[in-house]
Design a protein around this motif. Structure first.
Motif, PDB file in Angstrom:
ATOM      1  N   GLU A 245       1.165  -1.498   0.007  1.00  0.00           N
ATOM      2  CA  GLU A 245       0.529   0.514   0.044  1.00  0.00           C
ATOM      3  C   GLU A 245       0.334   1.543  -0.265  1.00  0.00           C
ATOM      4  N   VAL A 246       1.542   1.173   0.710  1.00  0.00           N
ATOM      5  CA  VAL A 246       2.675   2.720   1.119  1.00  0.00           C
ATOM      6  C   VAL A 246       3.697   2.927  -0.846  1.00  0.00           C
ATOM      7  N   MET A 247       3.278   1.842  -1.035  1.00  0.00           N
ATOM      8  CA  MET A 247       4.626   2.044  -3.020  1.00  0.00           C
ATOM      9  C   MET A 247       3.440   2.538  -3.745  1.00  0.00           C
ATOM     10  N   LYS A 248       2.712   2.306  -3.375  1.00  0.00           N
ATOM     11  CA  LYS A 248       1.424   2.279  -3.949  1.00  0.00           C
ATOM     12  C   LYS A 248       0.881   3.701  -4.205  1.00  0.00           C
ATOM     13  N   ASP A 327      11.004   7.986  -6.002  1.00  0.00           N
ATOM     14  CA  ASP A 327      10.272   8.967  -7.654  1.00  0.00           C
ATOM     15  C   ASP A 327       9.861   8.422  -8.514  1.00  0.00           C
ATOM     16  N   GLY A 328      10.175   7.014  -8.302  1.00  0.00           N
ATOM     17  CA  GLY A 328       8.946   5.686  -9.473  1.00  0.00           C
ATOM     18  C   GLY A 328      10.125   4.776  -9.918  1.00  0.00           C
ATOM     19  N   LYS A 329      11.473   5.400 -10.228  1.00  0.00           N
ATOM     20  CA  LYS A 329      12.128   4.621 -11.129  1.00  0.00           C
ATOM     21  C   LYS A 329      13.965   4.654  -9.994  1.00  0.00           C
ATOM     22  N   PHE A 330      14.705   4.077 -10.243  1.00  0.00           N
ATOM     23  CA  PHE A 330      15.940   3.615 -10.145  1.00  0.00           C
ATOM     24  C   PHE A 330      16.966   4.455 -10.613  1.00  0.00           C
ATOM     25  N   SER A 331      17.542   5.117  -9.504  1.00  0.00           N
ATOM     26  CA  SER A 331      18.825   5.816 -10.683  1.00  0.00           C
ATOM     27  C   SER A 331      19.333   5.156 -11.121  1.00  0.00           C
ATOM     28  N   ASN A 332      20.738   4.528 -11.388  1.00  0.00           N
ATOM     29  CA  ASN A 332      21.291   4.123 -11.911  1.00  0.00           C
ATOM     30  C   ASN A 332      22.697   3.493 -10.872  1.00  0.00           C
ATOM     31  N   GLU A 333      23.011   4.973 -10.195  1.00  0.00           N
ATOM     32  CA  GLU A 333      23.975   3.793  -9.397  1.00  0.00           C
ATOM     33  C   GLU A 333      22.665   3.155  -7.772  1.00  0.00           C
ATOM     34  N   GLU A 334      21.168   3.467  -8.146  1.00  0.00           N
ATOM     35  CA  GLU A 334      20.504   2.830  -7.256  1.00  0.00           C
ATOM     36  C   GLU A 334      20.277   1.527  -7.116  1.00  0.00           C
ATOM     37  N   PRO A 460       6.643  -6.939  -3.363  1.00  0.00           N
ATOM     38  CA  PRO A 460       7.378  -7.186  -4.469  1.00  0.00           C
ATOM     39  C   PRO A 460       9.051  -6.789  -4.273  1.00  0.00           C
ATOM     40  N   ARG A 461       9.971  -7.806  -5.003  1.00  0.00           N
ATOM     41  CA  ARG A 461      12.026  -7.465  -4.189  1.00  0.00           C
ATOM     42  C   ARG A 461      12.276  -7.039  -5.500  1.00  0.00           C
ATOM     43  N   LYS A 462      11.880  -7.199  -6.826  1.00  0.00           N
ATOM     44  CA  LYS A 462      12.888  -7.468  -7.957  1.00  0.00           C
ATOM     45  C   LYS A 462      11.993  -6.055  -8.657  1.00  0.00           C
ATOM     46  N   ILE A 463      13.683  -5.368  -9.006  1.00  0.00           N
ATOM     47  CA  ILE A 463      13.207  -3.765  -9.232  1.00  0.00           C
ATOM     48  C   ILE A 463      11.967  -3.592 -10.449  1.00  0.00           C
ATOM     49  N   GLU A 464      12.082  -3.635 -11.660  1.00  0.00           N
ATOM     50  CA  GLU A 464      10.985  -4.072 -12.550  1.00  0.00           C
ATOM     51  C   GLU A 464      10.097  -4.551 -11.920  1.00  0.00           C
ATOM     52  N   ASP A 465       9.446  -5.042 -10.533  1.00  0.00           N
ATOM     53  CA  ASP A 465       8.259  -5.777 -10.298  1.00  0.00           C
ATOM     54  C   ASP A 465       7.903  -4.001  -9.058  1.00  0.00           C
ATOM     55  N   ILE A 466       9.036  -4.029  -8.347  1.00  0.00           N
ATOM     56  CA  ILE A 466       8.566  -2.598  -7.541  1.00  0.00           C
ATOM     57  C   ILE A 466       8.149  -1.392  -8.493  1.00  0.00           C
ATOM     58  N   GLU A 467       9.160  -1.831  -9.498  1.00  0.00           N
ATOM     59  CA  GLU A 467       8.863   0.082 -10.061  1.00  0.00           C
ATOM     60  C   GLU A 467       7.378   0.105 -10.685  1.00  0.00           C
ATOM     61  N   LYS A 468       7.194  -1.325 -10.483  1.00  0.00           N
ATOM     62  CA  LYS A 468       4.995  -1.873 -11.756  1.00  0.00           C
ATOM     63  C   LYS A 468       4.432  -1.705 -10.385  1.00  0.00           C
ATOM     64  N   LYS A 469       4.960  -1.855  -9.011  1.00  0.00           N
ATOM     65  CA  LYS A 469       3.508  -1.487  -7.853  1.00  0.00           C
ATOM     66  C   LYS A 469       3.632   0.276  -7.170  1.00  0.00           C
ATOM     67  N   ILE A 470       4.755   0.660  -7.847  1.00  0.00           N
ATOM     68  CA  ILE A 470       5.194   2.121  -7.469  1.00  0.00           C
ATOM     69  C   ILE A 470       3.350   3.054  -8.215  1.00  0.00           C
ATOM     70  N   VAL A 471       3.723   2.398  -9.728  1.00  0.00           N
ATOM     71  CA  VAL A 471       2.645   3.246 -10.603  1.00  0.00           C
ATOM     72  C   VAL A 471       1.014   3.094 -10.570  1.00  0.00           C
ATOM     73  N   GLU A 472       0.992   1.823  -9.212  1.00  0.00           N
ATOM     74  CA  GLU A 472      -0.322   1.674  -9.316  1.00  0.00           C
ATOM     75  C   GLU A 472      -1.303   2.831  -8.423  1.00  0.00           C
ATOM     76  N   LYS A 473      -2.077   2.225  -7.779  1.00  0.00           N
ATOM     77  CA  LYS A 473      -2.880   3.785  -7.415  1.00  0.00           C
ATOM     78  C   LYS A 473      -3.680   3.052  -5.610  1.00  0.00           C
ATOM     79  N   SER A 474      -3.569   3.919  -5.366  1.00  0.00           N
ATOM     80  CA  SER A 474      -3.758   3.153  -3.663  1.00  0.00           C
ATOM     81  C   SER A 474      -5.024   4.107  -3.419  1.00  0.00           C
TER      82      SER A 474
END
Ligand code: GLY
Ligand code: MN
Ligand code: MN
Length: 492
Positions: A245-248, A327-334, A460-474
């Motif tokens: 819920e927080v990710m969203k 901000d929804g996207k991992f930077s290169n370093e992150e 989610p734990r994987k980078i792409e799954d986290i990025e997907k979760k963050i754009v979901e609506k809460s």
């Protein structure tokens, strides 16, 4: 808290002692109003039986309640029972004492018993202030223990501790006040010491054994029964839903406190009474503080956000950490640091199964992090790894977040965390593009015969799954409160 509740304690004591108020006993809680999945009396009886099977001959185990603690003046912290008292009896009130005997005992009237529980005496006035008490009858009925007495009966209770070969007990708190009650924890401990003729230095009498207490309770508590697994699974899933819920919902204008509140709201919505430890919500540099609990940053901003939060459900706690880019996207370093921690966690997972070693899992994770940090030029030598990965790989969870258990071999039905992390505080001796990146990924796993089950797969734990979760609506996106009037002008 109402002003009524804040009546000065002096006044309270005056009425109380003088017996001016003749309170009615509180009505019992209605079963229908309570959760249906508490641990049962049979579970606790089973744990006592398991304990007896590993206690040495002619021994007694002595378990005291945890002390109550002052939060503010005459207000106490929310009481958290001693997990061992809860585990072996189901009793969750303070000022109590449990004795478990290896062999069946017989009292002067010929009554047989294998355990005795001393509980808080029922008291209408006290219960009106601090809550319902089970009392002796309630404890007999609900906990299925037949020898239950009030705490103030312990003093004259006829028990000959000198007849036992071993008196097994935990270290006792030394900093508790002797309160107004003549059967509070202070009195119970003093009376026990007198009755058992406990020497000042325990080493002077080998019958008194605190090490065995930890060995026995660790042996039992590290292996979870089906009833415990049910509660742990629930605690873990609830914690994951908090993370989801927080990710969203997260955005850079939220505060660390607000995010903490959202996690804990989700926990409570699902019926989790508490958290197993202070929630850790660290944005940016704050993520580098391993047990950061102030959560005082007013805007989390666009940096990484480390959230280590565990719901406690009916006494069992999860321990789950997710680290996300606000901000929804991992930077290169992150991304590079996150992937390294993820790979370390996966390497540790691969070692896990019944009979594998904690040390092997730790070494696997450490190896990945050391090599990765070296490749990224963050360290010059693998020995420096502990600068950025300064903690152990994991621990048992259960009634305690760092649960009782051994740390040699993993066994089927253990539930553990695997939680590698990399923390690069500002000013570290590396390129400053890495500064203030902190990542921990912490999952809760059940050890099985052939491997493990990832209990915390719900978040989610994987980078792409986290990025997907963050754009979901809460559901919280539309939750708006009015600005505070009192915040407009300082007036001084
Ligand atoms: N949350 C405390 C720990 O991870 O051990
Ligand atoms: Mn942990
Ligand atoms: Mn944790």
């Amino acid at each position: 808290m109402s002003t009524f509740h804040r009546l000065p304690i002096v006044l309270f004591l005056f009425f109380f002692n003088a017996g001016v108020i003749s309170g009615q006993p509180l009505a019992k809680e209605k079963e229908d109003d309570l959760p249906k999945d508490y641990l049962t009396a049979d579970f606790h009886a089973g744990r006592r039986a398991a304990l007896r099977s590993i206690m040495p001959d002619n021994s007694v185990m002595v378990v005291f309640a945890y002390p109550t603690r002052t939060y503010s003046n005459d207000v106490e912290y929310l009481y958290h029972p001693n997990p061992d008292m809860y585990y072996f009896s189901g009793y969750r009130e303070p000022h109590s004492l449990l004795l478990i005997f290896k062999e069946e005992q017989t009292d002067a009237d010929g009554n047989k018993y294998k355990e005795i529980l001393f509980v808080q005496k029922r008291n209408a006035q006290a219960e009106q202030w601090t809550g319902r008490r089970l009392g002796t009858e309630g404890a007999k009925e609900k906990l299925g223990i037949n020898m239950v007495f009030n705490g103030n009966d312990f003093k004259k209770f006829n028990i000959n501790f000198s007849s036992f070969n071993k008196i097994i007990f935990d270290k006792m708190p030394v900093d508790i006040p002797n309160g107004w009650d003549n059967a509070d924890l202070y009195d119970l401990i003093q009376q026990f010491k007198e009755k058992a003729a406990m020497p000042e230095k325990l080493a002077d009498d080998k019958r008194f054994d605190t090490r065995l207490y930890r060995d026995l309770t660790a042996q039992l508590r590290e292996i979870k029964t089906p009833e415990e697994l049910y509660l742990l699974r629930k605690a873990v899933e609830i914690s994951c839903q908090g993370q989801n819920e927080v990710m969203k919902a997260v955005n850079p204008n939220m505060s660390e406190l607000e995010i903490q509140g959202l996690h804990e709201y989700v926990h409570k919505k699902y019926g989790a009474e508490s958290v197993g430890y202070g929630s850790i919500i660290g944005a940016g540099e704050n993520g580098c503080i391993l047990h950061y609990m102030e959560n005082s940053k007013t805007k989390v901003g666009t940096s990484m956000l480390l959230m280590d939060v565990g719901a406690e459900y009916h006494g069992y706690t999860a321990d789950v950490t997710r680290t996300i880019p606000v901000d929804g996207k991992f930077s290169n370093e992150e991304r590079q640091i996150y992937q390294l921690v993820y790979d370390a966690q996966e390497a540790a997972f691969k070692t896990l199964k019944d009979g594998s070693k904690w040390a092997d899992a730790s070494a696997a994770a450490q190896q990945v992090i050391a090599e990765g940090l070296l490749n990224l030029g963050i360290i010059k030598n693998k020995n420096e790894v502990s600068k950025y990965y300064p903690h152990g790989l994991g621990h048992h969870i259960g009634m305690d977040v760092h649960d009782r258990g051994t740390y040699d071999k993993l066994k089927k039905d253990m539930v553990i965390t695997i939680e590698p992390g990399i923390y690069i505080p500002e000013g570290s001796n590396c390129d400053k593009k890495w500064w203030s990146i902190a990542v921990r990924i912490e999952d809760d796993l059940l050890i099985t015969e052939t491997g493990y089950e990832l209990l915390s797969h719900f978040a989610p734990r994987k980078i792409e799954d986290i990025e997907k979760k963050i754009v979901e609506k809460s559901a919280v996106d539309d939750f708006k409160l009015p600005p505070l009037e009192s915040g407009k002008k300082k007036g001084f």
